[in-house]
Design a protein around this motif. Sequence first.
Motif, PDB file in Angstrom:
ATOM      1  N   GLY A  21       0.806  -1.205   0.000  1.00 41.30           N
ATOM      2  CA  GLY A  21       0.000   0.000   0.000  1.00 41.30           C
ATOM      3  C   GLY A  21       0.843   1.260   0.000  1.00 41.30           C
ATOM      4  N   THR A  23       0.800   5.458   1.634  1.00 38.41           N
ATOM      5  CA  THR A  23       0.201   6.364   2.619  1.00 38.41           C
ATOM      6  C   THR A  23       1.142   7.514   2.932  1.00 38.41           C
ATOM      7  OG1 THR A  23      -0.867   6.458   4.802  1.00 38.41           O
ATOM      8  CG2 THR A  23       1.120   5.106   4.616  1.00 38.41           C
ATOM      9  N   ARG A  29      -2.356   4.419   9.028  1.00 37.86           N
ATOM     10  CA  ARG A  29      -2.944   3.572   7.980  1.00 37.86           C
ATOM     11  C   ARG A  29      -3.053   2.123   8.446  1.00 37.86           C
ATOM     12  NH1 ARG A  29      -6.669   3.294   4.333  1.00 37.86           N
ATOM     13  NH2 ARG A  29      -6.109   2.110   2.504  1.00 37.86           N
ATOM     14  N   VAL A  32      -6.054   1.773  10.570  1.00 36.15           N
ATOM     15  CA  VAL A  32      -7.272   1.760   9.744  1.00 36.15           C
ATOM     16  C   VAL A  32      -7.479   0.362   9.160  1.00 36.15           C
ATOM     17  CG1 VAL A  32      -8.337   2.687   7.647  1.00 36.15           C
ATOM     18  CG2 VAL A  32      -7.206   4.228   9.249  1.00 36.15           C
ATOM     19  N   HIS A  33      -6.411  -0.232   8.642  1.00 34.11           N
ATOM     20  CA  HIS A  33      -6.510  -1.607   8.120  1.00 34.11           C
ATOM     21  C   HIS A  33      -6.947  -2.566   9.230  1.00 34.11           C
ATOM     22  CE1 HIS A  33      -5.018  -1.316   4.005  1.00 34.11           C
ATOM     23  NE2 HIS A  33      -3.955  -0.638   4.407  1.00 34.11           N
ATOM     24  N   GLN A  34      -6.303  -2.461  10.402  1.00 38.08           N
ATOM     25  CA  GLN A  34      -6.618  -3.368  11.514  1.00 38.08           C
ATOM     26  C   GLN A  34      -8.071  -3.232  11.966  1.00 38.08           C
ATOM     27  OE1 GLN A  34      -4.779  -5.780  12.035  1.00 38.08           O
ATOM     28  NE2 GLN A  34      -2.745  -5.310  12.805  1.00 38.08           N
ATOM     29  N   LYS A  37     -11.270  -1.141   8.032  1.00 38.45           N
ATOM     30  CA  LYS A  37     -11.746  -0.034   7.216  1.00 38.45           C
ATOM     31  C   LYS A  37     -10.736   0.396   6.161  1.00 38.45           C
ATOM     32  CE  LYS A  37     -14.439   1.600  11.085  1.00 38.45           C
ATOM     33  NZ  LYS A  37     -14.654   2.647  12.059  1.00 38.45           N
ATOM     34  N   GLY A  38      -9.655  -0.350   6.000  1.00 37.95           N
ATOM     35  CA  GLY A  38      -8.600   0.059   5.073  1.00 37.95           C
ATOM     36  C   GLY A  38      -8.921  -0.258   3.637  1.00 37.95           C
ATOM     37  N   ALA A  39      -8.700  -1.473   3.250  1.00 39.15           N
ATOM     38  CA  ALA A  39      -8.909  -1.911   1.877  1.00 39.15           C
ATOM     39  C   ALA A  39      -9.768  -3.168   1.903  1.00 39.15           C
ATOM     40  CB  ALA A  39      -7.569  -2.206   1.217  1.00 39.15           C
ATOM     41  N   THR A  42      -7.744  -6.372   2.682  1.00 37.79           N
ATOM     42  CA  THR A  42      -7.285  -6.643   4.043  1.00 37.79           C
ATOM     43  C   THR A  42      -8.427  -6.808   5.046  1.00 37.79           C
ATOM     44  OG1 THR A  42      -7.039  -4.278   4.520  1.00 37.79           O
ATOM     45  CG2 THR A  42      -5.090  -5.451   3.703  1.00 37.79           C
ATOM     46  N   LYS A  43      -9.601  -6.376   4.673  1.00 34.81           N
ATOM     47  CA  LYS A  43     -10.753  -6.400   5.588  1.00 34.81           C
ATOM     48  C   LYS A  43     -11.010  -7.797   6.159  1.00 34.81           C
ATOM     49  CE  LYS A  43     -15.357  -4.508   5.899  1.00 34.81           C
ATOM     50  NZ  LYS A  43     -16.364  -3.724   5.225  1.00 34.81           N
ATOM     51  N   ARG A  46      -7.505 -10.084   8.490  1.00 37.72           N
ATOM     52  CA  ARG A  46      -6.906  -9.582   9.720  1.00 37.72           C
ATOM     53  C   ARG A  46      -6.715 -10.729  10.691  1.00 37.72           C
ATOM     54  NH1 ARG A  46     -10.962  -5.936  11.863  1.00 37.72           N
ATOM     55  NH2 ARG A  46     -12.382  -7.033  10.559  1.00 37.72           N
TER      56      ARG A  46
END
Length: 93
Positions: A21, A23, A29, A32-34, A37-39, A42-43, A46
Amino acid sequence: MANKNYYMYVLLCSDGTFYGGFTNNVYRRLAVHQAGKGAKYTKTRRPLKLLYFEEFADKSTALKAEYAFKHQSRSKKETFLINHGISPSLWGN
């Protein structure tokens, strides 16, 4: 006005895949992924582990680095990480 730096980063997903990614704030970032809500990619993969990041002076160069990483085979991604000092033991190989 201060210069803004940009980063290309690599995450290890829970299924063993890599995610590359871009950023301007790596740790924000990652959070956000964790949080899921990132991509889209990755949603559902986790928890994530930050393996690598590299700073670039401009957005264009960071985006090019991200694109280059994302469009490699798994073995070339592994070689990239090894060449940048990231041990295979960190991603479970």
